[in-house]
Design a protein around this motif. Structure first.
Motif, PDB file in Angstrom:
ATOM      1  N   THR A 137       0.844  -1.195   0.000  1.00 15.69           N
ATOM      2  CA  THR A 137       0.000   0.000   0.000  1.00 15.69           C
ATOM      3  C   THR A 137       0.880   1.246   0.000  1.00 15.69           C
ATOM      4  O   THR A 137       2.069   1.176   0.274  1.00 15.69           O
ATOM      5  N   PRO A 154      -4.085  -2.807  -7.867  1.00 17.07           N
ATOM      6  CA  PRO A 154      -5.188  -1.883  -7.551  1.00 17.07           C
ATOM      7  C   PRO A 154      -6.107  -2.439  -6.466  1.00 17.07           C
ATOM      8  O   PRO A 154      -6.761  -1.663  -5.767  1.00 17.07           O
ATOM      9  N   ALA A 155      -6.111  -3.773  -6.311  1.00 19.90           N
ATOM     10  CA  ALA A 155      -7.022  -4.364  -5.327  1.00 19.90           C
ATOM     11  C   ALA A 155      -6.711  -3.870  -3.919  1.00 19.90           C
ATOM     12  O   ALA A 155      -7.605  -3.467  -3.167  1.00 19.90           O
ATOM     13  N   GLN A 182      -5.204  -1.154  -3.117  1.00 18.27           N
ATOM     14  CA  GLN A 182      -5.523   0.271  -2.982  1.00 18.27           C
ATOM     15  C   GLN A 182      -7.029   0.461  -2.789  1.00 18.27           C
ATOM     16  O   GLN A 182      -7.480   1.309  -2.023  1.00 18.27           O
ATOM     17  N   GLU A 183      -7.821  -0.371  -3.520  1.00 14.47           N
ATOM     18  CA  GLU A 183      -9.279  -0.246  -3.424  1.00 14.47           C
ATOM     19  C   GLU A 183      -9.735  -0.604  -2.006  1.00 14.47           C
ATOM     20  O   GLU A 183     -10.572   0.077  -1.421  1.00 14.47           O
ATOM     21  N   ARG A 190      -9.085   2.149   0.250  1.00 13.09           N
ATOM     22  CA  ARG A 190     -10.030   3.238   0.017  1.00 13.09           C
ATOM     23  C   ARG A 190     -11.372   2.941   0.706  1.00 13.09           C
ATOM     24  O   ARG A 190     -11.950   3.798   1.370  1.00 13.09           O
ATOM     25  N   MET A 191     -11.813   1.678   0.557  1.00 12.57           N
ATOM     26  CA  MET A 191     -13.086   1.323   1.169  1.00 12.57           C
ATOM     27  C   MET A 191     -13.000   1.455   2.690  1.00 12.57           C
ATOM     28  O   MET A 191     -13.918   1.955   3.334  1.00 12.57           O
ATOM     29  N   SER A 243     -13.328   5.013   3.560  1.00 13.01           N
ATOM     30  CA  SER A 243     -14.689   5.542   3.391  1.00 13.01           C
ATOM     31  C   SER A 243     -15.580   5.136   4.557  1.00 13.01           C
ATOM     32  O   SER A 243     -16.386   5.923   5.036  1.00 13.01           O
ATOM     33  N   SER A 248      -8.825   8.434  -2.967  1.00 12.11           N
ATOM     34  CA  SER A 248      -8.225   8.012  -4.235  1.00 12.11           C
ATOM     35  C   SER A 248      -8.227   9.158  -5.224  1.00 12.11           C
ATOM     36  O   SER A 248      -8.967  10.135  -5.088  1.00 12.11           O
ATOM     37  N   ASP A 284     -11.653   9.701  -6.992  1.00 17.73           N
ATOM     38  CA  ASP A 284     -12.609  10.519  -6.234  1.00 17.73           C
ATOM     39  C   ASP A 284     -12.273  11.997  -6.355  1.00 17.73           C
ATOM     40  O   ASP A 284     -13.155  12.845  -6.545  1.00 17.73           O
ATOM     41  N   GLU A 297     -19.755   6.631  -4.056  1.00 14.48           N
ATOM     42  CA  GLU A 297     -18.755   5.853  -4.781  1.00 14.48           C
ATOM     43  C   GLU A 297     -18.016   6.699  -5.834  1.00 14.48           C
ATOM     44  O   GLU A 297     -17.105   6.213  -6.473  1.00 14.48           O
TER      45      GLU A 297
END
Lengths: 665, 219
Positions: free
Chosen positions: A11, A460-461, A463-464, A467-468, A471, A495, A498, A653
């Motif tokens: 990360t 990217p997984a 990072q996603e 991010r979640m 949030s 991100s 966003d 989102e």
């Protein structure tokens, strides 16, 4: 190729932490001090040698009237070769957009810089009267003389200065965002110590400030990043051109003499190949060492070793080809003197040196055909070391064997190396190692930015997921009435996507009322369209600088040589334009580089140590994993509430901020 | 979030940067200025001599010719410093009791030369010959200035290489007719542009490429 370039769970804060930990907490302190003591001892030897050299003169190197160039020039050529090779590796990876370069390019750039520093001393200390080194440069002197622009010695002076400027520039531009990361992490640490009233809190703050001054107020703004990416690539391009100019210039320098064995048309190519080869070799050794000492297996992966191995193998084959072609060509249709030089290389007084060169440059790389050897750090490091030794032997062979025996039997003198010649070279290694160790201790050894960009594209997984998590952790934007004069409104995102969406939502507001910007830890190309920055380019500045510098220098050469100081030498014409091209090209690269640097600072309104954006709560994470939108008030019609409403109404989102704040001036 | 730097830090930082850039330009300019200054070159500085000999009085007002004292200037490499005997040709007759001239009389009586402080020095590695310059139309004043106006003698020109080269690159600008060589107030005449090249040919001076060869002066 097998294996991953970066761990799938890497990360952004993880990468920053792993790298920044080295300069901030100094792991392996004892090992570092032992190495530093050794390097400093060698540096002391260098000081001693230079002192004796200044006292007694270059005669201490056992150079004689026939062999006027020996270890001094061989060492210079070797260092500049290593620098050329490292610079070329870093620049080409950058220009080709190799996304895995982060683990290698910082070390390569540093090696280029430090090897140039070591090389740069040689042309000065090998002068009989080193304190007059500036006589080589065109300056308004009381002799009313110009330097001889047709002479390769002047090319050397211009080359080395240009080379140093480009190396420093490439290294520093690459380092700039990482310095900001270090500054912010050191600042976090200083704030923590301030809260607990730790005894070293002032020192911690001072350290953050030193990194802050070096970072010149880098805020990671979208506009900064846009210019940064362009500046980095353009300087790299100038570096590639300069490397070709310097190395071919060095071979032309030899070919400009009448000596046998220095006239092969392949010589410029073989100089370039062997220089890059030795540069990659030394880079490989140092990368392996750093990986071993600091345990950076996560960032310098097997895949990187594999790529370095393949590079060494390719260059090894090219080097072997150059050798074979030289021998084949000379024995087939060279003249008797040329053939004589080759025979003396293999059987003469310096046969040991020649065989070292041929064997070390040709053979070791061949084991890298094996995929297992390519992923073994020890194998890569050994090959790299042998290549470096071979390259040094190659320079000694090329210079000394030819010089000991020229066409006149009366001017033939045997040459053997003196202890002081070796001590000088060992001392220059000490200088290199000392600076390298200082670099490793205080600056990030692996590019944080490039590793983060790699993480964003490759995994990217992860990072996603981050991010979640972010949030979920936050609630509604809060109301916080600010009584102080308002600078603007900020919003925080997890991100770049966003941030870009939010910028798009507020981009309709007139620029008379508000100045929008984005801030983040990596270049943010997606924010450029909503910010209206697309099409902004640094290239005109670079081009103007390079052309102005190049043509200016060329015009100076023509004016000096053909009009102001007509001095017929060696039957060369007044307008010897081909010999003016070499220093002009080098100077053009330097001028372009300086122009880029100025543009980078001026277009970005840097340096700016204190900036209202730093007032944004949590802004220190802009160099870690957060993306910030800043809407700066312009004029009286600025409506903070309207911007806040627009931002808060975005879907969760696609662009809803984690946090919205009003920022005092 | 707390700022790491105060607003004043920016001004300081920029000041430091600008000072650095200014030094980059300023220090070499300053150094070049010092090197060229009269303090270093000694131009216009009249040092104390064993006695206050005045060229203005002897040569300017009384009209004694240069070669009366500097006897070898048109025949040898050096112009020659006059021996005490030369002084005594007159001063054994006039001003014989002058306190100012006591060192001259002492020198004569003890047979010990006066030790004048040398003003016009060339480095060891420069070969210079007075006779060839004087006989080929280069006047005394071109290098030594108007000595006849100097009360105490001082150096008129810094003998840096550019001074020599100015003339060696374009001798036609400085060359005089033989009768003007001793003229201390010589200015190039109006027709120097046509006269100069003619004189250069007449004296067989090979200007430009020959006179700027390194070996002409650095033998």
């Amino acid at each position: 190729m097998s294996g991953a370039l970066i761990r799938p769970d890497a990360t952004l804060p993880g990468i920053g932490g792993a790298v920044a930990e080295i300069p901030l907490t100094h792991p392996g302190n004892r090992r570092w001090w032992i190495a530093f003591a050794g390097a400093a001892a060698l540096l002391g030897l260098f000081a001693l040698t230079l002192g004796y050299l200044l006292y007694a003169g270059p005669g201490i190197w056992a150079n004689n009237n026939a062999v006027v160039w020996a270890l001094d020039i061989a060492s210079y050529d070797w260092w500049i070769g290593v620098a050329s090779g490292s610079l070329l590796v870093s620049a080409i990876l950058l220009l080709l957009g190799a996304e895995w370069r982060g683990a290698v390019n910082r070390i390569a750039e540093t090696l280029a810089l430090l090897a140039t520093a070591a090389a740069g001393l040689y042309p000065i200390i090998h002068l009989g009267r080193p304190w007059f080194f500036f006589w080589n440069l065109p300056y308004p002197n009381t002799y009313n003389l110009w330097p001889q622009f047709r002479s390769p010695l002047l090319w050397d002076a211009i080359d080395i200065v240009s080379f140093l400027v480009i190396c420093v520039s490439l290294w520093f531009i690459g380092l700039l965002p990482d310095l900001a990361t270090l500054r912010d992490r050191a600042h976090v640490e200083a704030l923590r110590q301030f809260d607990v009233k730790a005894p070293t809190r002032k020192l911690a703050r001072l350290r953050a400030q030193v990194y802050g001054i070096l970072a010149s107020g880098w805020r990671g703004s979208a506009a900064h990043w846009q210019i940064w990416v362009q500046a980095y690539r353009t300087v790299a391009l100038l570096g590639v051109l300069l490397v070709v100019s310097v190395q071919t210039g060095a071979s032309v320098m030899l070919a400009g003499s009448l000596m046998p064995g220095w006239h092969s048309t392949l010589l410029p190519v073989s100089f370039l190949v062997n220089a890059v080869y030795s540069g990659v070799g030394v880079t490989a050794v140092i990368v392996m060492l750093i990986r071993l000492v600091y345990g950076l297996d996560a960032l310098v992966t097997d895949r990187h070793l594999d790529v370095l191995g393949r590079l060494l193998l390719c260059l090894g084959c090219a080097s072997a080809y150059c050798y074979a072609a030289e021998y084949f060509d000379t024995f087939l249709n060279g003249d008797a003197e040329g053939r004589g030089v080759l025979v003396r290389r293999m059987t003469g007084d310096h046969a040991l040196v020649s065989w070292t060169a041929i064997l070390c440059l040709g053979l070791p790389a061949q084991i890298l055909w094996s995929a297992r050897a390519r992923t073994a750090p020890l194998a890569i490091a050994t090959v790299g070391l042998l290549v470096a030794i071979g390259a040094y032997a190659d320079h000694v062979m090329v210079l000394v064997v030819t010089l000991t025996q020229d066409f006149l039997p009366s001017s033939r003198l045997p040459y053997t190396t003196d202890i002081w010649g070796i001590a000088t070279f060992a001392g220059s290694i000490g200088l290199f190692l000392t600076l390298l160790l200082l670099f490793l201790r205080y600056l990030p050894a692996v590019s944080i930015v490039e590793s983060r960009r790699l993480a964003l594209t490759v995994s990217p997984a992860a990072q996603e997921a981050a991010r979640m998590a972010a949030s979920r952790a936050t609630g509604r934007p809060e109301e916080n009435p600010v009584t102080a004069p308002l600078w603007g409104v900020s919003a925080t995102f997890a991100s770049q996507g966003d941030l870009a969406a939010a910028l798009q939502a507020v981009s309709g507001i007139s620029p008379d009322q508000v100045h929008l910007d984005g801030h983040g830890p990596v270049p943010m190309p997606r924010t450029l369209r909503p910010l209206g920055l697309e099409g902004r380019s640094i290239l005109p500045y670079a081009l103007a600088g390079a052309l102005l510098g190049g043509f200016g220098f060329f015009a100076m050469c023509v004016y000096a040589t053909a009009y102001d100081y007509v001095f017929l030498i060696g039957g060369r014409p007044r307008l010897s334009w081909p010999s003016f091209v070499v220093p002009s090209v080098s100077f053009a690269m330097m001028a372009g580089c300086v122009a880029i640097h100025l543009a980078l600072l001026v277009l970005n309104r840097l340096p700016r140590l204190n900036h209202p954006a730093f007032n944004i709560p949590g802004f220190l994470r802009a160099s870690e994993d957060r993306f910030f939108l800043s809407a700066e008030a312009r004029g009286d019609r600025f409506d903070a509430a309207r911007i806040e409403r627009r931002l808060a109404s975005l879907p969760a989102e696609a662009g809803r901020p984690l946090e919205i704040r009003r920022i005092p001036r | 979030m707390a700022q790491l730097f105060t607003p004043g830090a920016d001004a300081l930082y920029r000041l430091a940067l600008m000072t650095g850039v200014a030094c980059l330009v300023g220090v070499p300019v300053l150094a070049a200025g010092i090197v060229r200054s009269n303090y270093v070159t000694g131009v216009g500085v009249a040092p104390a001599q064993p006695l206050p000999f005045s060229h203005k009085h002897h040569s300017g007002e009384l009209g004694i010719q240069c070669r009366y004292c500097h006897t070898t200037v048109d025949r040898e490499a050096t112009a020659g410093i006059p021996p005490t005997h030369t002084c005594m040709t007159c001063h054994s007759q006039i001003w014989t009791g002058s306190e100012m001239l006591k060192p001259v009389r002492d020198s004569y009586a003890q047979d010990k030369p006066l030790e004048w402080k040398r003003l016009n020095k060339l480095p060891q590695y420069v070969y210079y010959n007075h006779s060839v310059h004087v006989t080929k139309g280069i006047g005394c004043s071109t290098c030594h200035g108007d000595v006849t106006s100097m009360q105490m003698t001082y150096r008129a020109n810094a003998f840096e290489m550019q001074f020599c080269l100015d003339c060696h690159r374009a001798p036609e600008k400085y060359v005089r007719t033989p009768d003007q060589v001793w003229n201390m107030t010589w200015k190039p005449p109006a027709d120097q542009a046509t006269l100069g090249p003619k004189l250069v040919a007449q004296y067989h001076i090979r200007g430009g490429e020959r006179l700027t060869e390194c070996g002409i002066c650095h033998r």
